[in-house]
Design an enzyme around this catalytic site. Structure first.
Site, mmCIF file in Angstrom:
data_model
loop_
_atom_site.group_PDB
_atom_site.id
_atom_site.type_symbol
_atom_site.label_atom_id
_atom_site.label_comp_id
_atom_site.label_asym_id
_atom_site.label_seq_id
_atom_site.Cartn_x
_atom_site.Cartn_y
_atom_site.Cartn_z
ATOM 1 N N GLY A 40 0.595 -1.493 -0.044
ATOM 2 C CA GLY A 40 0.006 0.026 0.060
ATOM 3 C C GLY A 40 0.774 1.298 -0.037
ATOM 4 O O GLY A 40 2.126 1.337 0.193
ATOM 5 N N THR A 41 0.180 2.478 -0.318
ATOM 6 C CA THR A 41 0.870 3.600 -0.224
ATOM 7 C C THR A 41 1.930 3.913 1.321
ATOM 8 O O THR A 41 2.928 4.180 1.119
ATOM 9 C CB THR A 41 -0.039 4.866 -0.137
ATOM 10 O OG1 THR A 41 -0.978 4.761 -1.053
ATOM 11 C CG2 THR A 41 0.413 6.198 -0.349
ATOM 12 N N ILE A 42 1.275 3.690 2.297
ATOM 13 C CA ILE A 42 2.264 3.978 3.409
ATOM 14 C C ILE A 42 2.998 2.506 3.788
ATOM 15 O O ILE A 42 4.225 2.684 4.117
ATOM 16 C CB ILE A 42 1.079 3.838 4.568
ATOM 17 C CG1 ILE A 42 0.199 5.010 4.609
ATOM 18 C CG2 ILE A 42 2.117 4.142 6.017
ATOM 19 C CD1 ILE A 42 0.846 6.469 4.403
ATOM 20 N N GLU A 65 -0.844 -9.275 -5.236
ATOM 21 C CA GLU A 65 0.361 -9.597 -5.574
ATOM 22 C C GLU A 65 1.006 -8.795 -6.556
ATOM 23 O O GLU A 65 2.255 -8.443 -6.453
ATOM 24 C CB GLU A 65 0.042 -11.008 -6.315
ATOM 25 C CG GLU A 65 -0.918 -10.839 -7.770
ATOM 26 C CD GLU A 65 -0.816 -12.116 -8.422
ATOM 27 O OE1 GLU A 65 0.071 -12.787 -8.477
ATOM 28 O OE2 GLU A 65 -1.849 -12.272 -9.045
ATOM 29 N N ILE A 154 -1.016 1.000 12.760
ATOM 30 C CA ILE A 154 -1.256 2.445 12.189
ATOM 31 C C ILE A 154 -2.736 2.605 12.161
ATOM 32 O O ILE A 154 -3.539 1.795 11.731
ATOM 33 C CB ILE A 154 -0.755 2.552 10.598
ATOM 34 C CG1 ILE A 154 0.677 2.466 10.693
ATOM 35 C CG2 ILE A 154 -1.313 3.823 10.349
ATOM 36 C CD1 ILE A 154 1.329 2.342 9.084
ATOM 37 N N LYS A 158 -10.026 9.523 12.550
ATOM 38 C CA LYS A 158 -11.310 8.835 12.368
ATOM 39 C C LYS A 158 -11.778 8.001 13.443
ATOM 40 O O LYS A 158 -12.795 7.726 13.753
ATOM 41 C CB LYS A 158 -11.676 8.425 10.984
ATOM 42 C CG LYS A 158 -11.428 9.558 9.950
ATOM 43 C CD LYS A 158 -11.502 8.505 8.478
ATOM 44 C CE LYS A 158 -11.316 9.783 7.555
ATOM 45 N NZ LYS A 158 -10.067 10.469 7.675
ATOM 46 N N ASN A 195 -5.151 12.956 7.401
ATOM 47 C CA ASN A 195 -5.290 12.441 6.297
ATOM 48 C C ASN A 195 -4.012 12.416 5.463
ATOM 49 O O ASN A 195 -3.314 13.402 5.636
ATOM 50 C CB ASN A 195 -6.051 13.203 5.479
ATOM 51 C CG ASN A 195 -7.724 12.923 5.600
ATOM 52 O OD1 ASN A 195 -7.913 12.362 6.529
ATOM 53 N ND2 ASN A 195 -8.583 13.285 4.514
ATOM 54 N N VAL A 196 -3.694 11.244 4.917
ATOM 55 C CA VAL A 196 -2.264 11.382 4.125
ATOM 56 C C VAL A 196 -2.315 11.759 2.583
ATOM 57 O O VAL A 196 -3.146 11.311 1.805
ATOM 58 C CB VAL A 196 -1.558 9.821 4.218
ATOM 59 C CG1 VAL A 196 -0.426 9.616 3.605
ATOM 60 C CG2 VAL A 196 -1.642 9.319 5.548
ATOM 61 N N GLU A 288 -19.139 10.385 7.431
ATOM 62 C CA GLU A 288 -18.132 11.605 7.451
ATOM 63 C C GLU A 288 -18.566 12.606 8.506
ATOM 64 O O GLU A 288 -19.792 12.990 8.963
ATOM 65 C CB GLU A 288 -18.052 12.085 6.022
ATOM 66 C CG GLU A 288 -17.449 11.527 4.995
ATOM 67 C CD GLU A 288 -17.322 12.383 3.711
ATOM 68 O OE1 GLU A 288 -16.264 12.287 3.345
ATOM 69 O OE2 GLU A 288 -18.280 13.213 3.473
#
Length: 355
Positions: A40-42, A65, A154, A158, A195-196, A288
C-alpha cells in the site's frame, strides 16, 4: 505527477516536518521486520525508509500480488544487499500470519494493512470488521505468542469519537492493541494518522482526475476540514515511534491547524491548471464528519517539541465486549453490525473517560 516539497507545503499550508534519522547501527539494524500491507501507499513507503537502516531481514506481507511485486522489485534494485522475503497473504486469515511467525523469527511488526475508505466501508461493514478488527486481533495475539519485541499499529484520527464503520473498527483495533500491551512483554503502541496527502484513494488523486477532465472539482461541504500529512511524514512517524516506544502509547504527528478541503482544491487548481475550474458541493457522505479530532482528552497527550509529536497513553477498554462481537459478528445484518461497531467503539471511549 509528483509534487515538490515546496508544492506540498503550499497545498497543506505548513512546513513539512523533518525526520532526524538515527546513525547506524540503530534499533532497526540486525532486526527481522514484518510489514503488513507492504504494497500500500504507507506500507511501501515504510519499506523504503526502513531499508535505509539495514535491517537483517525485511518481510513484505500483503494480499495484492502486483503491489507486493512492485515494491519488492524496487527495493531489490535500490538496496541490492538487503534480504527481502515477499509473502502473499491476508491478515483476515490467521493461518497466513501464523506461517510467517512460525518460519521467521520476527522482532518488529509494523501493521499497515487496513481498509480505510469511509463510504465503501459504510456499505461493507463486515469486510471492514474482518480486516481491521479480526486481522489486528490475529496479529496482536501471534506477536505476543512468538515474543515479538515491538508492534506498531497504524490508525487514524477517524477512530476518535467515531461516526463511521471505518473509524469504529480502527478504534476497536486500537483498544485491542492497548489491552494486549497491558498484559504482555511485547511493546505494543499505535500511531494515529491524519489524512495522508496523495495516498491511494485520497482526495488528491480524485482532484487530479477531475482537473484532468476539465472539472468540476467536487467538495462535500464548504466547511469540511482535515488534518493533513505527507506520505513521507506518515512513514517517518511510524519509524520514529518504533525507535522510542515503551509500550502503551498513542503517537500523533503535530500537523498544525486543520485545512479546509475546498482550500486544498483551490491550491491544486492553481498548481495544475489556470485556477479557473469550477468547484461544486456534493454533500456529506455517510459516516463523514465535518471536522476530525486527533486525540481523546483521556489520552492525556503531551507534545514533544523536539520530535514534532504528541504522545498520549493508549486507552484500554471493553475486552469482553470485543470478544463477544468477534464471536457474534457473522450473525448480524450489515445494518446491525454497523450499529454494534459504533456502539462498542464509543462505549469503549466513554469507559475510559470514566476511568
Amino acid at each position: 505527477m509528483s509534487f515538490s516539497k515546496g508544492e506540498l507545503e503550499y497545498i497543506i499550508g505548513r512546513e513539512i516536518k523533518t525526520f532526524r534519522a538515527p546513525t547506524l547501527p540503530n534499533a532497526l539494524s540486525h532486526k527481522t521486520i514484518l510489514i503488513t500491507g507492504a504494497g500500500g501507499t504507507i506500507g511501501s513507503e515504510i519499506c523504503r525508509q526502513i531499508a535505509r537502516f539495514e535491517p537483517k531481514h525485511l518481510i513484505l506481507f500483503g494480499h495484492g500480488e502486483n503491489s507486493i511485486y512492485e515494491i519488492t522489485k524496487e527495493l531489490s534494485r535500490c538496496f541490492a544487499k538487503q534480504k527481502i522475503t515477499s509473502v502473499i497473504g491476508d491478515v483476515q486469515h490467521c493461518e497466513d500470519i501464523q506461517r510467517v511467525f512460525t518460519k521467521y523469527d520476527v522482532d518488529i511488526v509494523y501493521h499497515a494493512a487496513a481498509h480505510k475508505h469511509v463510504p465503501l466501508m459504510e456499505q461493507n461493514p463486515y469486510v471492514a470488521f474482518s480486516n481491521n478488527v479480526l486481522g489486528t486481533k490475529y496479529l496482536v495475539d501471534l506477536a505476543e505468542d512468538f515474543a515479538v519485541e515491538k508492534f506498531i499499529m497504524i490508525s487514524t484520527d477517524k477512530a476518535v469519537a467515531p461516526t463511521s464503520v471505518m473509524g469504529a473498527t480502527k478504534k476497536i483495533a486500537e483498544t485491542i492493541v492497548a489491552n494486549k500491551n497491558a498484559e504482555s512483554r511485547t511493546s505494543f503502541a499505535t500511531v494515529r494518522f491524519g489524512n495522508v496527502l496523495d495516498s491511494r484513494g485520497s482526495v488528491i488523486p480524485l482532484f487530479r482526475e477531475q482537473i484532468k477532465h476539465g472539472g468540476p472539482l467536487t467538495v462535500t461541504h464548504p466547511e469540511m476540514a482535515r488534518f493533513f500529512m505527507t506520505i513521507e511524514e506518515a512513514a517517518n512517524l511510524v519509524i520514529e515511534a518504533s525507535l522510542i516506544v515503551n509500550g502503551g502509547e498513542i503517537f500523533v504527528l503535530d500537523m498544525g491547524a486543520e485545512v479546509k478541503i475546498i482550500n486544498i482544491a483551490k491550491r491544486l487548481v492553481t498548481l495544475i491548471d489556470d485556477g479557473n475550474l469550477p468547484i461544486i458541493f456534493s454533500g456529506i457522505r455517510p459516516g463523514e464528519k465535518l471536522h476530525e479530532v486527533l486525540m481523546e482528552e483521556a489520552e492525556r497527550a503531551v507534545k514533544d517539541t523536539s520530535l514534532n509529536l504528541f504522545i498520549g497513553k493508549a486507552l484500554t477498554g471493553n475486552e469482553h465486549g470485543i470478544e463477544y462481537l468477534i464471536h457474534q459478528a457473522k450473525k448480524y445484518s450489515g445494518f446491525e453490525l454497523r450499529a454494534k461497531l459504533l456502539e462498542l467503539a464509543n462505549t469503549t471511549s466513554m469507559l475510559n473517560e470514566v476511568l
